[in-house]
Write a protein that holds these residues in place. Sequence first.
Motif, PDB file in Angstrom:
ATOM      1  N   MET A   1     -95.865 -22.533-134.400  1.00 41.35           N
ATOM      2  CA  MET A   1     -94.697 -22.335-133.535  1.00 41.35           C
ATOM      3  C   MET A   1     -95.170 -22.015-132.119  1.00 41.35           C
ATOM      4  N   MET A   2     -94.431 -22.536-131.142  1.00 40.14           N
ATOM      5  CA  MET A   2     -94.824 -22.349-129.755  1.00 40.14           C
ATOM      6  C   MET A   2     -94.339 -20.992-129.269  1.00 40.14           C
ATOM      7  N   SER A   3     -95.262 -20.110-128.901  1.00 39.56           N
ATOM      8  CA  SER A   3     -94.911 -18.765-128.449  1.00 39.56           C
ATOM      9  C   SER A   3     -94.390 -18.750-127.029  1.00 39.56           C
ATOM     10  N   ASN A   4     -94.770 -19.715-126.246  1.00 34.18           N
ATOM     11  CA  ASN A   4     -94.364 -19.774-124.853  1.00 34.18           C
ATOM     12  C   ASN A   4     -94.034 -21.214-124.511  1.00 34.18           C
ATOM     13  N   LEU A   5     -92.895 -21.416-123.846  1.00 34.92           N
ATOM     14  CA  LEU A   5     -92.450 -22.768-123.521  1.00 34.92           C
ATOM     15  C   LEU A   5     -93.448 -23.487-122.626  1.00 34.92           C
ATOM     16  N   PHE A   6     -94.112 -22.738-121.747  1.00 34.08           N
ATOM     17  CA  PHE A   6     -95.052 -23.345-120.820  1.00 34.08           C
ATOM     18  C   PHE A   6     -96.428 -23.558-121.447  1.00 34.08           C
ATOM     19  N   SER A   7     -96.575 -23.253-122.733  1.00 36.62           N
ATOM     20  CA  SER A   7     -97.861 -23.476-123.381  1.00 36.62           C
ATOM     21  C   SER A   7     -98.183 -24.951-123.541  1.00 36.62           C
ATOM     22  N   ILE A   8     -97.173 -25.828-123.390  1.00 35.01           N
ATOM     23  CA  ILE A   8     -97.443 -27.270-123.453  1.00 35.01           C
ATOM     24  C   ILE A   8     -98.250 -27.720-122.243  1.00 35.01           C
ATOM     25  N   PHE A   9     -98.274 -26.903-121.195  1.00 36.80           N
ATOM     26  CA  PHE A   9     -99.054 -27.221-120.000  1.00 36.80           C
ATOM     27  C   PHE A   9    -100.347 -26.421-119.937  1.00 36.80           C
ATOM     28  N   ASP A  10    -100.732 -25.790-121.054  1.00 34.74           N
ATOM     29  CA  ASP A  10    -101.940 -24.974-121.096  1.00 34.74           C
ATOM     30  C   ASP A  10    -103.166 -25.893-121.053  1.00 34.74           C
ATOM     31  N   PRO A  11    -104.035 -25.748-120.058  1.00 38.39           N
ATOM     32  CA  PRO A  11    -105.191 -26.648-119.960  1.00 38.39           C
ATOM     33  C   PRO A  11    -106.334 -26.304-120.897  1.00 38.39           C
ATOM     34  N   SER A  12    -106.234 -25.218-121.681  1.00 38.26           N
ATOM     35  CA  SER A  12    -107.331 -24.816-122.553  1.00 38.26           C
ATOM     36  C   SER A  12    -107.074 -25.279-123.981  1.00 38.26           C
ATOM     37  N   THR A  13    -108.124 -25.363-124.762  1.00 39.69           N
ATOM     38  CA  THR A  13    -108.043 -25.753-126.163  1.00 39.69           C
ATOM     39  C   THR A  13    -108.780 -24.725-127.016  1.00 39.69           C
ATOM     40  N   ALA A 168     -90.566 -30.665-115.042  1.00 39.50           N
ATOM     41  CA  ALA A 168     -89.146 -30.614-115.400  1.00 39.50           C
ATOM     42  C   ALA A 168     -88.825 -31.537-116.569  1.00 39.50           C
ATOM     43  N   GLY A 169     -89.304 -32.772-116.506  1.00 39.45           N
ATOM     44  CA  GLY A 169     -89.017 -33.710-117.582  1.00 39.45           C
ATOM     45  C   GLY A 169     -89.655 -33.306-118.901  1.00 39.45           C
ATOM     46  N   HIS A 170     -90.883 -32.826-118.855  1.00 43.67           N
ATOM     47  CA  HIS A 170     -91.571 -32.427-120.080  1.00 43.67           C
ATOM     48  C   HIS A 170     -90.918 -31.201-120.714  1.00 43.67           C
ATOM     49  N   LEU A 171     -90.465 -30.269-119.889  1.00 41.93           N
ATOM     50  CA  LEU A 171     -89.782 -29.094-120.425  1.00 41.93           C
ATOM     51  C   LEU A 171     -88.464 -29.475-121.090  1.00 41.93           C
ATOM     52  N   LEU A 172     -87.742 -30.401-120.478  1.00 48.58           N
ATOM     53  CA  LEU A 172     -86.473 -30.827-121.061  1.00 48.58           C
ATOM     54  C   LEU A 172     -86.687 -31.528-122.397  1.00 48.58           C
ATOM     55  N   LEU A 173     -87.689 -32.384-122.465  1.00 45.17           N
ATOM     56  CA  LEU A 173     -88.001 -33.040-123.736  1.00 45.17           C
ATOM     57  C   LEU A 173     -88.431 -32.040-124.804  1.00 45.17           C
ATOM     58  N   THR A 174     -89.190 -31.030-124.400  1.00 44.36           N
ATOM     59  CA  THR A 174     -89.635 -30.010-125.350  1.00 44.36           C
ATOM     60  C   THR A 174     -88.479 -29.169-125.853  1.00 44.36           C
ATOM     61  N   LEU A 175     -87.571 -28.792-124.962  1.00 41.96           N
ATOM     62  CA  LEU A 175     -86.412 -28.006-125.369  1.00 41.96           C
ATOM     63  C   LEU A 175     -85.539 -28.773-126.356  1.00 41.96           C
ATOM     64  N   LEU A 176     -85.326 -30.049-126.104  1.00 43.26           N
ATOM     65  CA  LEU A 176     -84.504 -30.851-127.007  1.00 43.26           C
ATOM     66  C   LEU A 176     -85.180 -31.059-128.358  1.00 43.26           C
ATOM     67  N   SER A 177     -86.494 -31.243-128.343  1.00 41.66           N
ATOM     68  CA  SER A 177     -87.198 -31.478-129.607  1.00 41.66           C
ATOM     69  C   SER A 177     -87.237 -30.234-130.486  1.00 41.66           C
ATOM     70  N   ASN A 178     -87.123 -29.045-129.896  1.00 41.83           N
ATOM     71  CA  ASN A 178     -87.150 -27.811-130.689  1.00 41.83           C
ATOM     72  C   ASN A 178     -85.837 -27.532-131.411  1.00 41.83           C
ATOM     73  N   THR A 179     -84.788 -28.316-131.095  1.00 34.23           N
ATOM     74  CA  THR A 179     -83.486 -28.106-131.727  1.00 34.23           C
ATOM     75  C   THR A 179     -83.254 -29.028-132.922  1.00 34.23           C
ATOM     76  N   ASN A 180     -84.228 -29.867-133.263  1.00 38.90           N
ATOM     77  CA  ASN A 180     -83.992 -30.845-134.328  1.00 38.90           C
ATOM     78  C   ASN A 180     -83.937 -30.211-135.717  1.00 38.90           C
ATOM     79  N   ASN A 181     -84.407 -28.984-135.884  1.00 34.40           N
ATOM     80  CA  ASN A 181     -84.405 -28.345-137.202  1.00 34.40           C
ATOM     81  C   ASN A 181     -83.037 -27.812-137.597  1.00 34.40           C
ATOM     82  N   VAL A 182     -82.168 -27.640-136.642  1.00 33.74           N
ATOM     83  CA  VAL A 182     -80.859 -27.031-136.937  1.00 33.74           C
ATOM     84  C   VAL A 182     -79.726 -28.036-136.813  1.00 33.74           C
ATOM     85  N   LEU A 183     -80.034 -29.311-136.689  1.00 40.50           N
ATOM     86  CA  LEU A 183     -79.016 -30.340-136.522  1.00 40.50           C
ATOM     87  C   LEU A 183     -78.864 -31.152-137.796  1.00 40.50           C
TER      88      LEU A 183
END
Length: 225
Positions: A1-13, A168-183
């Motif tokens: 689970m993603m703890s932080n929305l901005f973790s998709i832009f985290d440059p570390s692995t 902006a676009g990546h955050l919007l796509l991420t927010l929408l994809s996180n709602t697929n479990n409750v639909l």
Amino acid sequence: MMSNLFSIFDPSTNLFNLSINWLSTFFGLMFMPFPFWLIPNRHFFFWKFIIMKLHNEFKILLNLNNNKGSTFIFISLFTFILFNNFLGLLPYIFTSTSHLSISLTLSLSLWITFMLFGWINNTNNMFIHMIPQGTPNILMPFMVLIETISNLIRPGTLAIRLTANMIAGHLLLTLLSNTNNVLNNYLLIILILIQILLLLLESAVAIIQSYVISILSTLYSSETN
């Protein structure tokens, strides 16, 4: 689970705690197979058509009477940003252009180069740009101050424009994809269609932003001539 929305832009692995995600910046070379360099094909002719269109447009903006090779700097900038913007739309690939460390490095290095070239070789022309033609004498000090500030913030606006649009676009796509479990199934189909439309929009943004950055850099360069 993603703890932080901005973790998709985290440059570390997590692989040896190394930031190897930045290697995605060089993945653009994979779009140029060996036949591109050896045998003329459709890929070659299509990319050559784009390059020639950009070359002719940049040449007009730079006021070049002959081909001095200056346009290829901005064509390379357009290509680099375009490849990295599109790579960010693919799954599990790090978007390097969504970080100021990349976009600010590009814009700041170009801006410093333009300023050094302009003030060393065309000092009078640079002073002329400080005061627009027809400015009243009483407003000249204020216009110099305003033009100086607008000139200083140019690299920042270039970098923030590119970074903000990609985030902006990546955050919007991420927010929408996180709602697929409750639909339910019907809403899930609608969500998938919306995400496909957003991906098409992001593809257009990837092209537009690379074009805008290269055009603005060309315009800033033309002011120093």
